[in-house]
Scaffold this motif. Structure first.
Motif, short mmCIF file in Angstrom:
data_model
loop_
_atom_site.label_atom_id
_atom_site.label_comp_id
_atom_site.label_asym_id
_atom_site.label_seq_id
_atom_site.Cartn_x
_atom_site.Cartn_y
_atom_site.Cartn_z
N ALA A 61 1.28 -1.48 0.24
CA ALA A 61 -0.26 0.29 -0.01
C ALA A 61 0.84 1.35 -0.67
CB ALA A 61 -0.86 -0.16 0.78
N GLU A 62 1.65 0.75 0.91
CA GLU A 62 2.79 2.94 1.12
C GLU A 62 3.52 2.38 -0.27
OE1 GLU A 62 7.34 3.97 3.04
OE2 GLU A 62 5.65 1.60 3.57
N LEU A 63 4.22 1.23 -1.46
CA LEU A 63 4.31 1.34 -2.63
C LEU A 63 3.74 2.38 -3.24
CD1 LEU A 63 6.91 -1.90 -1.90
CD2 LEU A 63 7.56 0.01 -1.74
N ALA A 64 2.74 1.25 -3.78
CA ALA A 64 1.13 2.02 -4.64
C ALA A 64 1.28 3.70 -4.13
CB ALA A 64 0.31 1.17 -4.13
N ASN A 65 2.15 3.96 -2.93
CA ASN A 65 0.71 5.76 -3.07
C ASN A 65 2.45 6.03 -2.66
OD1 ASN A 65 -2.10 6.53 -1.95
ND2 ASN A 65 -1.61 3.67 -1.52
N THR A 66 3.54 6.16 -3.47
CA THR A 66 5.41 6.97 -3.04
C THR A 66 5.39 6.50 -4.58
OG1 THR A 66 5.97 4.54 -2.09
CG2 THR A 66 5.72 6.57 -0.51
N ALA A 89 3.10 -2.92 -6.88
CA ALA A 89 2.21 -3.53 -5.76
C ALA A 89 1.23 -2.73 -5.78
CB ALA A 89 3.51 -2.08 -4.70
N TYR A 90 0.76 -2.22 -6.39
CA TYR A 90 -0.10 -1.61 -6.98
C TYR A 90 -0.87 -2.55 -7.09
CZ TYR A 90 -4.38 0.45 -9.77
OH TYR A 90 -5.87 1.05 -10.30
N HIS A 91 -0.68 -3.58 -8.22
CA HIS A 91 -1.11 -5.24 -9.42
C HIS A 91 -1.30 -5.70 -8.38
CE1 HIS A 91 -1.32 -2.64 -13.04
NE2 HIS A 91 0.37 -2.30 -13.20
N GLU A 129 -5.45 0.21 1.98
CA GLU A 129 -5.15 1.17 0.05
C GLU A 129 -6.33 1.19 -0.20
OE1 GLU A 129 -3.31 3.09 -2.03
OE2 GLU A 129 -4.95 0.39 -3.42
N PRO A 130 -6.59 2.85 -0.68
CA PRO A 130 -7.98 3.17 -1.01
C PRO A 130 -8.22 3.51 -2.63
CG PRO A 130 -7.34 4.81 0.40
CD PRO A 130 -6.76 3.39 0.73
N GLY A 131 -6.75 3.99 -2.53
CA GLY A 131 -6.80 4.08 -4.38
C GLY A 131 -7.56 3.38 -5.14
N GLY A 398 0.57 13.60 16.83
CA GLY A 398 1.54 14.15 17.23
C GLY A 398 2.11 14.32 16.03
N GLY A 399 3.89 14.45 16.13
CA GLY A 399 4.54 15.22 14.76
C GLY A 399 4.61 14.10 14.19
N ASN A 400 4.75 12.35 14.26
CA ASN A 400 4.94 11.33 14.00
C ASN A 400 3.78 11.29 13.23
OD1 ASN A 400 6.83 10.37 15.35
ND2 ASN A 400 6.12 8.82 16.09
N GLY A 401 2.76 11.17 13.27
CA GLY A 401 0.92 11.55 12.77
C GLY A 401 1.27 12.80 11.24
N TYR A 402 2.29 13.44 11.37
CA TYR A 402 2.25 14.72 10.54
C TYR A 402 3.32 14.04 9.07
CZ TYR A 402 1.56 19.43 8.65
OH TYR A 402 1.63 20.26 7.47
N THR A 403 3.99 12.90 9.48
CA THR A 403 5.12 12.23 8.28
C THR A 403 4.42 11.51 7.73
OG1 THR A 403 5.35 10.79 9.47
CG2 THR A 403 6.35 12.80 10.27
N GLU A 404 5.16 11.79 6.57
CA GLU A 404 4.98 10.24 5.46
C GLU A 404 5.16 8.94 6.02
OE1 GLU A 404 2.19 10.82 3.67
OE2 GLU A 404 2.76 12.61 2.86
N ASP A 405 6.18 9.04 6.77
CA ASP A 405 6.48 8.04 7.60
C ASP A 405 5.18 7.01 8.13
OD1 ASP A 405 8.88 7.98 6.65
OD2 ASP A 405 9.74 9.35 8.66
#
Length: 542
Positions: A61-66, A89-91, A129-131, A398-405
């Motif tokens: 899911a992460e790979l398909a979005n990055t 990953a998307y496929h 993975e919503p996309g 907190g700050g973790n939530g605001y990161t793309e990690d």
């Protein structure tokens, strides 16, 4: 001897939320599936829960979005190919959704609870993975339109029902994924302003010429497309590959650079003598495609509810594994109240989604009338609640939530698309007005459903009376209706959610929702709960 210093010992961080069964831990979804007749698929739903909760699926899911889709208009020799390259990953993600029938299982295997089970499967995939669920949803939604033309249905429905996924554009495929191309830049939701033209050819096919401003999932195998024929706006089936194996003219002009929904390709396309087959009747394009629109609106409710589940689950996980000021966060009253309030919103959305799914398993006139209005009302409200719910959940990290990690930054960007797709707020609100005028039986059916909880709560009864007054005002004061309709739709949505929760959800959840959303002491922000709400019990369900 050199003394070493430990400067980077990691502690007081939550472990990754992976390898958790996303079905068995989602108590509201399990209860909803059971209540509405889907228990026969529990084992399969648990399989999906284990799959989407796995570390490998979440990595995909992460790979398909990055590593996002890339358009290739031409091959290296200059031939026009109009292909989109996705990360593998998307496929893989899409193949799993198709394998478990998230697209068309309720059509392919109709039985009591089939739509409820399909909703449970779809929502779990959409949670992580919503996309990719955009083409999954459109394939499901295309079925009623395809059925209007038997010779098309005979060819395409078996492909749509297939549990195989093949992303190649080749002739002879036994499976198919569907997209749609309705809107144009000059009209948007006003599809009757479309300028794409359709000319009938001697062999019974049609040649389409025009520009579509939004084509969803242009990598799909076939599309439902609206174009102007001599008798008016008409619906056509447009395949990417023609029966003889030749590529249809389907020029992808560019991919949209969207706020979110990054794994899913959306595009502008150019049709230039593109071959299409008539679906439904000439001049009746909107009635032909409207059920597809309604079904995708339903999936927007599912998708928003799935997003809320991801958001509150991630927030609760962090709160249970992070300490501050001498206590675990979840044990601190301010955080407990926030998590409980987020869970109330998530449960209201999930139970509403399950009730709508059950209404699609019942083809009686009353249920058809109910879902006509309830789907639009719920699409308006649940989808609008998604973005702020995602934001508040993100803030819990907190700050973790605001990161793309972490996944909640992606979820925050994702949630608005459900409110925009298939009709933004005003379009949906005006559709509710139209349904009231043209199908008054839908108002009666909606009221009958909501009133099933009458007498169980004085606060609910007061809101029900208020909703009825607002509906009456819309009917008796048509000149002012458009200015008031959003308020009325909101009132209807809250009445439906409260009614379903009062009848089906645990007492703490139902009473908490009534107090927090309908009571006189209700607040505006999450975590501002009235006294008496059992926050500990509700937060534990997250």
């Amino acid at each position: 001897m050199i003394k070493t210093h430990v400067t980077h010992e990691v502690f007081n961080q939550a472990a990754p939320r992976v390898d958790i069964n996303e079905y068995t831990t989602n108590v509201a979804l399990v209860e909803g599936v059971g209540r509405y007749g889907g228990d026969w698929a529990s084992r399969e739903l648990e399989e999906v829960g284990a799959l989407v909760g796995s570390e490998s699926y979440q990595r995909d899911a992460e790979l398909a979005n990055t590593i996002t889709p890339v358009l290739r208009t031409h091959d290296r020799w200059g031939n026009r190919i109009d292909e989109i390259d996705f990360h593998p990953a998307y496929h893989r993600v899409t193949a799993e959704s198709v394998k478990y029938g998230a697209h068309t299982r309720a059509w392919a295997g109709p039985q009591p609870g089939a739509n409820v089970v399909r909703a449970g499967v779809f929502m779990q995939f959409a949670q992580i993975e919503p996309g990719h669920t955009c083409p999954i949803s459109m394939t499901h939604a295309a079925v009623p339109s395809l059925k209007l033309t038997p010779e098309i249905a005979d060819i395409w429905l078996p492909r749509a029902y297939s549990r195989e996924y093949d992303p190649r554009h080749i002739a002879g495929k036994s499976s198919a994924i569907f997209g749609m191309a309705m809107t144009e830049k000059q009209g948007g939701s006003d599809v009757r302003a479309n300028t794409t033209r359709a000319e009938e050819l001697s062999d019974g096919t049609w040649a389409l010429t025009g520009h579509k401003w939004f084509c969803s999932a242009p990598q799909s195998d076939a599309f439902l497309v609206l174009a102007q024929a001599n008798a008016g706006l008409t619906c056509f089936l447009v395949p990417r590959v023609l029966p003889d194996g030749e590529r249809n003219v389907f020029r992808i002009q560019r991919l949209k650079d969207k706020l979110g929904n990054k794994s899913n390709a959306s595009s502008e396309i150019e049709l230039d003598g593109t071959i299409g087959w008539l679906v439904g009747e000439v001049g009746r394009g909107v009635p032909t495609i409207i059920e597809m629109v309604n079904r995708t609106r339903l999936d927007c409710v599912y998708g928003s509810a799935a997003g809320m589940r991801q958001a509150v689950a991630e927030a609760a996980w962090h709160a249970r594994h992070r300490a501050a000021f001498g206590k675990t966060l979840i044990d601190q009253p301010a955080m407990t109240a926030v998590i409980a309030d987020l869970q109330l919103e998530s449960e209201a959305a999930a139970w509403t989604a399950m009730r709508l799914a059950a209404a699609h398993d019942d083809e009686t006139g009353e249920q058809a009338s109910f879902r006509r209005l309830a789907t639009a009302v719920s699409k308006y409200w649940v989808c609008k609640r998604g973005p702020n719910h995602a934001y508040e959940s993100l803030e819990c990290l907190g700050g973790n939530g605001y990161t793309e990690d972490f996944p909640l930054a992606r979820r925050y960007r994702e949630q608005p698309v459900m409110a925009v797709w298939e009709g933004s707020g005003n379009v949906i609100a005006l559709d509710v007005l139209r349904a009231m005028a043209r199908e008054p039986e839908s108002v009666t059916a909606f009221d009958n459903e909501v009133a099933l909880a009458a007498g169980t709560s004085t606060t609910f009864d007061a809101h029900l009376a208020k909703m009825r007054r607002q509906l009456a005002e819309l009917a008796t004061e048509p000149d002012a209706a458009q200015g008031r309709v959003r308020r009325t739709v909101e009132s209807m949505a809250l009445a439906l959610q409260a009614s379903v929760l009062l009848r089906e959800a645990p007492t703490a959840v139902a009473e908490g929702f009534i107090a927090a959303r309908l009571g006189e002491d209700r607040g505006f922000e999450y975590g501002n709960l009235p006294d008496g709400v059992d926050v500990a019990v509700i937060a534990a369900r997250a």
